[in-house]
Structure formats: C-alpha cells, structure tokens
Write an enzyme that holds these catalytic residues in place. Sequence first.
Site, PDB file in Angstrom:
ATOM      1  N   PRO A 136      -4.195  -3.766 -74.018  1.00  0.00           N
ATOM      2  CA  PRO A 136      -2.923  -4.186 -73.337  1.00  0.00           C
ATOM      3  C   PRO A 136      -2.084  -4.035 -74.510  1.00  0.00           C
ATOM      4  O   PRO A 136      -2.375  -4.840 -75.732  1.00  0.00           O
ATOM      5  CB  PRO A 136      -3.328  -5.688 -72.907  1.00  0.00           C
ATOM      6  CG  PRO A 136      -4.513  -5.991 -73.330  1.00  0.00           C
ATOM      7  CD  PRO A 136      -4.910  -5.109 -74.094  1.00  0.00           C
ATOM      8  N   GLU A 137      -0.970  -3.753 -74.513  1.00  0.00           N
ATOM      9  CA  GLU A 137       0.212  -3.767 -75.467  1.00  0.00           C
ATOM     10  C   GLU A 137       1.094  -4.765 -74.965  1.00  0.00           C
ATOM     11  O   GLU A 137       1.044  -5.299 -73.909  1.00  0.00           O
ATOM     12  CB  GLU A 137       0.818  -2.323 -75.753  1.00  0.00           C
ATOM     13  CG  GLU A 137      -0.111  -1.547 -76.143  1.00  0.00           C
ATOM     14  CD  GLU A 137       0.286  -0.158 -76.649  1.00  0.00           C
ATOM     15  OE1 GLU A 137       1.405  -0.137 -77.114  1.00  0.00           O
ATOM     16  OE2 GLU A 137      -0.483   0.837 -76.548  1.00  0.00           O
TER      17      GLU A 137
ATOM     18  N   HIS B  21     -19.496  -9.403 -67.893  1.00  0.00           N
ATOM     19  CA  HIS B  21     -18.053  -9.370 -68.868  1.00  0.00           C
ATOM     20  C   HIS B  21     -17.233 -10.340 -68.639  1.00  0.00           C
ATOM     21  O   HIS B  21     -15.872 -10.467 -69.251  1.00  0.00           O
ATOM     22  CB  HIS B  21     -17.616  -7.946 -68.574  1.00  0.00           C
ATOM     23  CG  HIS B  21     -18.782  -6.958 -69.206  1.00  0.00           C
ATOM     24  ND1 HIS B  21     -19.341  -7.109 -70.230  1.00  0.00           N
ATOM     25  CD2 HIS B  21     -18.980  -5.912 -68.375  1.00  0.00           C
ATOM     26  CE1 HIS B  21     -20.130  -5.869 -70.239  1.00  0.00           C
ATOM     27  NE2 HIS B  21     -19.870  -5.098 -69.209  1.00  0.00           N
TER      28      HIS B  21
ATOM     29  N   ARG C 228     -15.523  -5.543 -74.234  1.00  0.00           N
ATOM     30  CA  ARG C 228     -15.747  -5.583 -75.605  1.00  0.00           C
ATOM     31  C   ARG C 228     -15.696  -6.726 -76.318  1.00  0.00           C
ATOM     32  O   ARG C 228     -16.123  -6.776 -77.568  1.00  0.00           O
ATOM     33  CB  ARG C 228     -14.680  -4.462 -76.210  1.00  0.00           C
ATOM     34  CG  ARG C 228     -14.943  -3.015 -75.390  1.00  0.00           C
ATOM     35  CD  ARG C 228     -13.953  -1.986 -76.161  1.00  0.00           C
ATOM     36  NE  ARG C 228     -13.927  -1.759 -77.649  1.00  0.00           N
ATOM     37  CZ  ARG C 228     -13.390  -0.814 -78.289  1.00  0.00           C
ATOM     38  NH1 ARG C 228     -12.306  -0.195 -77.560  1.00  0.00           N
ATOM     39  NH2 ARG C 228     -13.605  -0.704 -79.404  1.00  0.00           N
TER      40      ARG C 228
ATOM     41  N   ARG D  34       9.085  -1.299 -96.635  1.00  0.00           N
ATOM     42  CA  ARG D  34       7.686  -0.687 -96.260  1.00  0.00           C
ATOM     43  C   ARG D  34       7.633   0.868 -96.506  1.00  0.00           C
ATOM     44  O   ARG D  34       8.659   1.487 -95.996  1.00  0.00           O
ATOM     45  CB  ARG D  34       7.247  -0.871 -94.817  1.00  0.00           C
ATOM     46  CG  ARG D  34       7.416  -2.384 -94.392  1.00  0.00           C
ATOM     47  CD  ARG D  34       6.303  -3.219 -95.085  1.00  0.00           C
ATOM     48  NE  ARG D  34       5.048  -2.537 -94.882  1.00  0.00           N
ATOM     49  CZ  ARG D  34       4.273  -3.016 -93.713  1.00  0.00           C
ATOM     50  NH1 ARG D  34       4.952  -4.019 -92.982  1.00  0.00           N
ATOM     51  NH2 ARG D  34       3.285  -2.589 -93.338  1.00  0.00           N
TER      52      ARG D  34
END
Length: 271
Positions: free
Chosen positions: A2-3, A89, A107, A151
């Site tokens: 998920p973003e 899970h 995961r 940056r």
Amino acid sequence: MPELPEVEVTRLSFADRIAGARILTVRMGKPLRWALGCDPLELTGRLVVQVRRRGKYLLMELDAGLLLLHLGMSGSLAFAESLPPAGVHDHFEMETDRGILRLHDPRRFGAVVFVEDESSAVAQKLLGKLGMEPLGDAFDLDAFLAGLKRRDSPIKQVLLSGDVVVGVGNIYASEVLFASGIRPTMPASRITRPRAERLWCAIREVLARAVATGGSTLRDFTSAEGQTGYFQLEAMVYGREGQPCRICGTPIRQLRQGQRSTFFCTVCQKS
DNA sequence: AAAAGCCCCTGGATGC
DNA sequence: TGCATCCAGGGGCTTT
C-alpha cells in the site's frame, strides 16, 4: 503493497464505523515488525476516538493512548461485524462492540505499535522525520522546491525516501515522474523550477485521483470493506516494460534504483 | 548530513 | 512434479 492512496482508502473505509467503539479483546499472531509495546490486555475497555493518517501510517487515537498501524508491503485491514475464522497470516485482531478489526499481512513488514501519545520517543522515531503531506494545503510548493534543491540523489529515490514528501511509493513514483516528463535518474537538485512545479502538481493530482478511484490493486489490496481498487487499470508506465508508451509508442524501459524497479519512457521523460 | 546497502518475511511466477 | 531463483506496493538501521 500500500502506498498513500491505499492507506487513505483503507482509512476512509472504516474510520467512521470504528469511531466510538469500545475495545473488548486484542489478539496478536506471529510477530510483526515491532512488538505492540504494551500488554494487549491493557487495551481492553478503551474507546476508539478517531483514525487519522500520517504518511503511510494510520493513527488510531484512543481515549488513552494511540495505536500506530502500518501495512508494510503486504498488509491489509478488514473491519466488519463478523469475519471468517482467522488464518495463519492474520497477526492482529481487535474485537470491539462495533465489529472486528483484523490485520492480514503475509510478509509481516507491517506493524501495530501502542504509544502514550504522538510526542513519545517511539512515535517520534517513526513519525518525526516524515516529509510534507501531499494532499491538502500542507504541501507547500516552495518548501518542495527547497527540499529537492538540497538533495543530489536521483529524483525517484528522493520521492521514495519520504523525507521531502510522504506517501509516494514505488508505483506512484514512476507514475508522477512520467506525468511530469522527468527522467527518474535526474539528480533532484538539478530539476528546474518549472519541471519541479509540474511534479508538484502531478503528485497532488495522481494521488488524489488514485484515492478517488479506490487505490491500486496490483496483487491483493482491498479496503477494510473488502473492495478492490481500479487504479492499476490506468498505470501509464508501472509494470509496463517493453510495452508501448501510451503517449508516443516508444517501448517502456525498466531500471533498478536502490533495489527497486523504476519504469519510464525515454522519449516522454527526457530531462 | 546525506547517500547507499542490507535486511526483515512469505508467496507467486518462471525456468530447468 | 520438484526444486532453485527472482521478484514484490516499505522503511528502519548500519555503514560509508
């Protein structure tokens, strides 16, 4: 997985329903990224006040304390009056008088962490260095430009790092760079002002649109109501290596940046 | 201070 | 069918 859009879609799908709920029981499965940070029994009886979001973290505010939830790469939440029996899970489950909240995360890169408040050391370690929220008024263009200027690493990795702007993950990083015509390898500090402004717009527009269409479902994303997203149907570059660019027809190229895949068009993204 | 690598973990796809 | 390899939406931590 998920973003920001998927996290926000998840939040919207259960925040109103769980607000005001009283916690009855909390069960933990296998270890997640971090320990809960309190005895699950201590949460019994507390009230859920509201669910906010900061970056990709969900902040579940209780009448006393705060639960930080992160979905990692493979996490998803379900919230319903009843759910099928927990599987191998399902590593966090919170039963309330309004329904059961369950984290499914094969995961286990996700996390559920209890803190006393947002200013606690643990909360600050996780949230303290996050960049600007891209949706809403907090995303200041000049601050964004200044963040890029200092940056030198490739713009793709600066977006992904989350310390200038939060919520842009691996899919949307490629998408917003395509939308603004910027090469993913371009050092952030060398992006010209007009291009950076296009990028700023693209981040807002692409993420807002993804939220509006229910997020992406590359593999298994569902909201807490079990809805899948539709955004993947309109990916311009992500996962399209070798396929023709939807604008100019040139085959989409793939490269690795910081052990993550990047997709871009050599013609549409020249600088 | 910033940048680059390394991991954590499981499952699905692919290749032999 | 079995087994090895690679890849996956994140991000904190350690090392340069």
